[in-house]
Design an enzyme around this catalytic site. Sequence first.
Site: not given
Length: 330
Positions: A116, A140
Amino acid sequence: MRVLVTGGAGYIGSHVVKLLGEQGHTVMTYDNLSTGNAWAVLAGELVVGDLADTTLLQATLRDFAPDAVMHFAASIVVPESVSDPLKYYTNNTANTLKLIQAVVAGRVPHFIFSSTAAVYGMPQQLPVSESAPLLPINPYGTSKMMSELILRDCAAAHPGFRYVALRYFNVAGADLSCRIGQAYAMPTHLITRGLKTAQGVFPELLIFGTDYDTPDGTCIRDYIHVDDLASAHICALEHLAGGGASDIFNCGYGRGFSVREVVRVMREVVGYDFPVRETGRRAGDPAALIADSRKLQQSLGWKPRYDDLHTMIRSAWAWEQHYARRHQRP
Ligand code: UDP
């Protein structure tokens, strides 16, 4: 090729499974269906299983004997990662470690990892290139960065194991024939939230933060159509199968839209001004993320086809309408 896809019943994984099937690969999906759906698996077999179930995972790898593993199964909501970091370190980092252990032990040669843009945190330079420092600002991003580091070290230690990590920017849109798309019970992403507000599922769309250091004060993101992202995975697979080295690639279009711009286009596409309210910042959000994706295009020959915000939102809107009819929403 034989490809095992973890999370193949989820939003992005299912679009990749579809494309792998269309291209004649033999696919097996491994998914615990916690957020995915069996109906979304359009090609190959589905094994319902958890990554933490090492026995089932090892047996699946042994029986299916894949040439490559594509690993999508993960938790993906940034604010949730701030309030429940252990969920993210368990689902994303610890379970990825278990999978890599099984893959290396099972001598699967190729691994493609869903990473990501959140690994960059708040990049100093935009667009951000793959060589920028990794300074995630939420659990995250940290959970994904740690998985990338495990992959890097394993590839260095095991010459028979090569990987590609794809750093996704903001994935949006849906299959143009409306067979699959985002189908979370509680969506948090901007475009899905906005379109469901337009359908009356939510009373209003909140804009989180209008005081960022950006031209209109709202956050800027690089939105990429899910089918273009899927084709990047095929490029990565061909790269590894052709003997290419382990590597990392950004997946985005190299331009960004602010939250307000996205809202304007959503209102245009749906044809009316659904309710929107501006509120304070959301935890864990960087002001702007835009990909430098030249490496993916130049090294892997990736050719995006849907680089247009209207196209992306139109496909998401068509999917949302189809999904609502199917689930008989008002
Ligand atoms: N956002 C928003 N309202 C929402 C959902 C998201 O204003 O209901 C904003 C969010 O703060 C961020 C951008 O939209 O600036 C993209 O957020 P999203 O959750 O879609 O993806 P993320 O960038 O967190 O992966």
